[in-house]
Write an enzyme that holds these catalytic residues in place. Structure first.
Site, PDB file in Angstrom:
ATOM      1  N   CYS A   2       0.847  -1.191   0.000  1.00  0.00           N
ATOM      2  CA  CYS A   2       0.000   0.000   0.000  1.00  0.00           C
ATOM      3  C   CYS A   2       0.888   1.248   0.000  1.00  0.00           C
ATOM      4  CB  CYS A   2      -0.932   0.105   1.191  1.00  0.00           C
ATOM      5  SG  CYS A   2      -2.059  -1.280   1.357  1.00  0.00           S
ATOM      6  N   ARG A  27       3.357  -0.080  -5.348  1.00  0.00           N
ATOM      7  CA  ARG A  27       3.215  -0.684  -4.026  1.00  0.00           C
ATOM      8  C   ARG A  27       1.904  -1.448  -3.860  1.00  0.00           C
ATOM      9  NH1 ARG A  27       6.787   1.688  -0.287  1.00  0.00           N
ATOM     10  NH2 ARG A  27       5.444   0.986   1.398  1.00  0.00           N
ATOM     11  N   GLU A 488      15.959 -17.590 -10.295  1.00  0.00           N
ATOM     12  CA  GLU A 488      15.576 -16.203 -10.587  1.00  0.00           C
ATOM     13  C   GLU A 488      14.921 -16.091 -11.967  1.00  0.00           C
ATOM     14  OE1 GLU A 488      15.026 -13.676  -9.041  1.00  0.00           O
ATOM     15  OE2 GLU A 488      15.227 -11.984 -10.382  1.00  0.00           O
ATOM     16  N   HIS A 511      16.167 -36.867 -10.060  1.00  0.00           N
ATOM     17  CA  HIS A 511      15.573 -37.510  -8.878  1.00  0.00           C
ATOM     18  C   HIS A 511      14.060 -37.302  -8.812  1.00  0.00           C
ATOM     19  CE1 HIS A 511      19.504 -38.614  -7.404  1.00  0.00           C
ATOM     20  NE2 HIS A 511      19.904 -37.370  -7.690  1.00  0.00           N
TER      21      HIS A 511
END
Ligand code: F6R
Length: 615
Positions: A2, A27, A488, A511
């Protein structure tokens, strides 16, 4: 999460608030809203679900007058994103309006108590409790807004940055902070308020960073006053001069901030390195480290706490510190570390790695380590943010404001700082020889130029993205220094294109994960010429043998992988420990172009926000 904006002065507050909301939209962008007190004394609140432009459309024919106001852009925590849950929230009488960034942990207890007193709630948010509580205290104690906020702050448990206005006092904004950032801009006869400095910089470069537990009383035409919630004394006000420029906040001709930030990396890394490697390439200059030399020399262990992309950079940091300093390194998700009863001693050095410097989990993790006697060191980008102010020492990455929600230039800045730190500590400890230091330091200086070389492949990567835009799953494989690069790369793709992608150590794939491989599952394999190159080549064979498509990132001149991979992207040769700085670039561009092809909102992907100041 926010963003908060506030203004008091002589201009029309609405214009400043809207512009500020655009700057803070990274934000959170679930909803936004403004509250202004008009010249005729009305408290006008306008809110809208969605982006700031939806609010602008909604407000276009409304009364937008007044030169005091507060505003908010939301990343939803309590209550779905809709008009009602949007901030500002107002008190029962309609007299007080409030915006909030953070989470109020004891909101249900407070809400219940206020309901008992006859208060009615309209939203599902935790924030509405704060504004009702303030009004309740004001009326029952017959006190000022400042006293009511101070008292409410004592009763609220959790994280908050709030700004409050009272219709009956159109010359004042009260703001308070606990664990969520708040900056006050000091202009000529006007004040600005925001979650970070970006909405303020075009008006003034003089700012005051509020500290935890502080309340600011911002009166029109009066000096700024800051108090601590536990006492009446005024705190010392420290005015900081910002170095940021407005151009750094604009897109500069690029369609997205993310693309601009990818292409900025040669310059941002040059800034990051500037003054930190001596002209002869033989020494590293990082005062934050050398000023605390003994702590690093005596470190029994380095713990790096971080989240998301920063956590991936931290994994590269582990290789760097272990290779060059021979100090054991633990890399922890900050959110896990803070609740894990960790063994931390005063011999430990804890590094908090964070672009924003505001990530709540990372901040809490460092506070925990500090309380156990560890030396805490911050590596951050945003100057004056909470983490650098909470650490014993630190080092900025200096890559400038990162606006795109997907982190790019901060990642390469973090890896660069970690590399320089590892060399310096290794030199101090005698675990890195002069020749290695000089080679790697000179290679660090070459990185900006080498990244420019990789940009020549931009069109090729854009074409490659077209081929893979409609894949539903991706595997990213890498080893050693480039296993974190694979993580990333996968995160970049996931977060902006919404394609499922998994980063995996190339050899670990056999695996279990290898069962996923077929013709529809492309693998992006980082197969540069490092000490495990031959092993990675084997892993590529294993993928090809199962009919998988392979995009390989290889070292320039590679002929072996070229024979077996479906597509190759070449990056220049460099010291092995710095290869993630180069392999990151094609991975960022590939994710970007795939997301653009899919029509995604690259700079503001769904459900995300840039700075995660909540748990
Ligand atoms: C991903 C991204 C996030 C952040 C994470 C930590 O592109 O940006 O994963 O890396 O939220 O943020 P900071 O570094 O600000 O602590």
């Amino acid at each position: 999460m926010c963003g908060i904006v506030g203004y008091i002065g002589n201009r029309r507050a609405y214009d400043i608030l809207i512009q500020g909301l655009h700057r803070l939209e990274y934000r959170g962008y679930d909803s936004s809203g403004v509250a202004m007190i008009s010249e005729t004394g009305e408290l006008n609140i306008y809110k809208s679900k969605g982006k700031v432009e939806a609010l602008e459309r909604y407000a276009v024919d409304k009364d937008l007058g007044g030169n005091i106001g507060i505003a908010h852009t939301r990343w939803a925590t309590h209550g779905e994103p809709n008009d009602i849950n949007a901030h500002p929230h107002y008190s029962q009488s309609g007299r007080i309006a409030l915006v909030h960034n953070g989470t109020i942990e004891n909101y249900s207890v407070l809400k219940e108590a206020l309901i008992q007193q006859g208060y009615k709630f309209v939203s599902q948010t935790d924030t509405e409790v704060a504004v009702q509580l303030i009004e309740y205290i004001m009326t029952t104690n017959n006190c000022s807004l400042f006293d009511a906020v101070k008292e409410a702050a004592k009763r609220i448990v959790g994280a908050y940055a709030i700004a409050v206005v009272d219709r009956e006092n159109p010359g004042q904004i009260i703001a308070a902070r606990q664990s969520s950032p708040l900056v006050i801009g000091v202009g000529e006869g006007e004040y600005f308020l925001a979650s970070d400095a970006t909405p303020i910089i075009e008006y003034t470069n003089k700012v005051v960073y509020l500290n935890d537990g502080e309340i600011a009383v911002i009166n029109r035409d009066e000096e700024l006053k800051v108090y601590h919630i536990n006492g009446a004394d005024q705190s010392k006000i420290e005015i900081t001069e910002l170095q940021m420029s407005i151009e750094q906040l604009e897109k500069g001709g690029y369609p997205h901030f993310m693309l601009k930030e990818i292409f900025e990396q040669p310059r941002t890394l040059a800034d990051c390195i500037s003054g930190r490697i001596t002209a002869d390439g033989k020494s590293i200059v990082l005062a934050g480290v050398t000023d605390h030399k003994e702590r690093f020399l005596n470190a029994g262990r380095i713990i790096i706490v971080a989240c998301g992309t920063s956590w991936h950079a931290a994994l590269i940091g582990k290789h760097l510190f272990e290779d060059f300093c021979r100090i054991p390194v633990a890399v922890e998700y900050a959110s896990e570390f803070r609740y894990s009863n960790p063994v931390v001693t005063d011999k430990d050095v804890l590094i908090a790695l964070s672009q924003s410097g505001e990530t709540a989990d990372t901040l809490a993790a460092l506070e925990l380590a500090k309380s156990k006697g560890a030396f805490v060191f911050g590596i951050c980008n945003v100057i004056g943010s909470s983490i650098p102010r909470a650490t014993h020492s630190g080092c900025y990455i200096h890559v400038g404001p990162e606006i795109g929600v997907a982190s790019t230039k901060a990642f390469t800045g973090q890896v660069t700082v970690l590399a320089m730190m590892a060399l310096l500590i290794g030199q101090m400890k005698g675990t890195v020889d002069a020749e290695t230091l000089e080679t790697v330091a000179n290679d660090i200086r070459r990185v900006p130029t080498l990244i420019k070389e990789i940009f020549k492949l931009n069109d090729k990567i854009e074409d490659l993205a077209k081929i893979f835009t409609y894949a539903h799953n991706f595997l990213y494989l890498g080893r050693g220094y480039n296993f974190p690069s694979a993580l990333e790369g996968a995160l970049k793709l996931k977060e902006i294109s919404y394609i499922h992608a998994e980063g995996y150590p190339a050899a670990e794939m056999k695996h279990g994960t290898i069962a996923l491989i077929d013709n529809d599952m492309p693998s992006v394999v980082i197969a540069i010429k490092d000490h495990v190159y031959d092993k990675t080549v084997n892993n590529i064979q294993q993928v090809k043998a199962r009919g998988g498509k392979v995009v390989a990132i290889v070292t320039e001149g590679d002929t072996v992988v070229k024979e077996m991979a479906d597509y190759v992207i070449e990056v220049p040769q460099i010291s092995e420990c710095l290869t993630p700085l180069l392999t990151a670039i094609p991975l960022q561009l590939l994710a970007y172009y795939i997301a653009v092809n899919k029509g995604r909102n690259v700079d503001q992907p769904r459900n995300l926000a840039k700075s995660v100041t909540v748990e």
